[in-house]
Design a protein around this motif. Sequence first.
Motif, PDB file in Angstrom:
ATOM      1  N   TYR A  26       0.821  -1.228  -0.035  1.00 15.19           N
ATOM      2  CA  TYR A  26      -0.060   0.115   0.015  1.00 15.19           C
ATOM      3  C   TYR A  26       0.858   1.173  -0.124  1.00 15.19           C
ATOM      4  O   TYR A  26       1.965   1.226   0.627  1.00 15.19           O
ATOM      5  CB  TYR A  26      -0.929   0.045   1.273  1.00 15.19           C
ATOM      6  N   ARG A 188      -5.798  -4.653  -5.444  1.00 18.80           N
ATOM      7  CA  ARG A 188      -5.304  -3.165  -4.706  1.00 18.80           C
ATOM      8  C   ARG A 188      -5.219  -2.107  -5.472  1.00 18.80           C
ATOM      9  O   ARG A 188      -5.443  -0.908  -4.868  1.00 18.80           O
ATOM     10  CB  ARG A 188      -4.236  -3.359  -3.895  1.00 18.80           C
ATOM     11  N   ASN A 189      -5.291  -2.041  -6.769  1.00 18.46           N
ATOM     12  CA  ASN A 189      -5.277  -1.011  -7.413  1.00 18.46           C
ATOM     13  C   ASN A 189      -6.506  -0.427  -8.067  1.00 18.46           C
ATOM     14  O   ASN A 189      -6.431   0.246  -9.179  1.00 18.46           O
ATOM     15  CB  ASN A 189      -4.223  -0.855  -8.474  1.00 18.46           C
ATOM     16  N   ASN A 190      -7.745  -0.933  -7.950  1.00 17.93           N
ATOM     17  CA  ASN A 190      -8.985  -0.813  -8.478  1.00 17.93           C
ATOM     18  C   ASN A 190     -10.027  -0.969  -7.401  1.00 17.93           C
ATOM     19  O   ASN A 190     -11.038  -1.734  -7.814  1.00 17.93           O
ATOM     20  CB  ASN A 190      -9.001  -1.786  -9.569  1.00 17.93           C
ATOM     21  N   ASP A 207      -6.707   3.499  -6.349  1.00 20.75           N
ATOM     22  CA  ASP A 207      -5.439   2.815  -6.227  1.00 20.75           C
ATOM     23  C   ASP A 207      -4.933   2.828  -4.753  1.00 20.75           C
ATOM     24  O   ASP A 207      -4.148   3.756  -4.753  1.00 20.75           O
ATOM     25  CB  ASP A 207      -4.576   3.142  -7.459  1.00 20.75           C
ATOM     26  N   THR A 209      -2.159   1.101  -4.284  1.00 19.36           N
ATOM     27  CA  THR A 209      -0.805   1.103  -4.092  1.00 19.36           C
ATOM     28  C   THR A 209      -0.029   2.411  -4.195  1.00 19.36           C
ATOM     29  O   THR A 209       1.142   2.389  -4.126  1.00 19.36           O
ATOM     30  CB  THR A 209      -0.445   0.249  -5.443  1.00 19.36           C
ATOM     31  N   SER A 210      -0.596   3.503  -4.692  1.00 18.06           N
ATOM     32  CA  SER A 210      -0.433   4.888  -4.627  1.00 18.06           C
ATOM     33  C   SER A 210      -0.982   5.775  -3.576  1.00 18.06           C
ATOM     34  O   SER A 210      -2.172   5.709  -3.358  1.00 18.06           O
ATOM     35  CB  SER A 210      -0.506   5.614  -6.084  1.00 18.06           C
TER      36      SER A 210
END
Length: 268
Positions: A26, A188-190, A207, A209-210
């Motif tokens: 994350y 994890r990105n959607n 997202d 991850t960002s």
Amino acid sequence: MSLKYFFYGAICVSLFSCTPRQEIKYMKDIDSIALENSIKNSRVDFQPGDQLIISISAKDMDVVKIFNQNYSSSTNVAQYTLPSGNNLPQAIPVSGPTYTVDTNGNIVFPQIGQISTKNENIETFRAKLTDLLRAYVKDPIVDVKLVNFKVSVLGEVAKPGTYVVPDGNTTLLGALGLAGDLTAYGVRNNILVVRNIDGQISKERIDLTSANFINSPYYYLKQNDVVYVQPNSVREKASRVDPNTGLYISVASVIASITVGILALIKN
């Protein structure tokens, strides 16, 4: 021929047993992202159906009794849902004079009558009610709690469900924490967040991850938000396969191995 089937079976077993490789970190770029979201964005405006516990106090408690007159400890008890030490939701009772916001965004308060809650949150409404009470009470102290604030977390999380959040304040990460975090199969990105404000449905893809998502208006969740974690392709494919397929393949592999062994002995 049997040897060929054995190799096919072994390949299938390996495909079904492997956990998919994917990005599970994350906010991996948090050190390079300017975080601009402010606490102001965490404030939740009241909506029809919200339940407010409003308690009034002052130096002379006899004076404020009339403003707490609809309180009954046996009937007006709200439940907060909090994570306990064993990572399971735990209900905590909170009692007090309870008011429900009607379809027009109003509550009816003792002595004062109808009060609008439109475009108000806990802080602004507390200040508004304090000003109104000054006509009746010297130095009133107003406590306001939103006790039925809830969000739903669905999909690839450990404990999908609907959670009641204390004080009407939580973030996307907080809600996912209540649901036990994403499973290894969650994308994890959607992450999808669906929001209903005054009958208008909106949605946002997040997202995780960002760290940029912290600046999104969907970082702080609102009343009745729905968070959906999409399963990855491996999970989707597995859901379309007979759950006993892995067992069948394993049995077939064992039989194939035994057959190959017997054939080898016969040839010798």
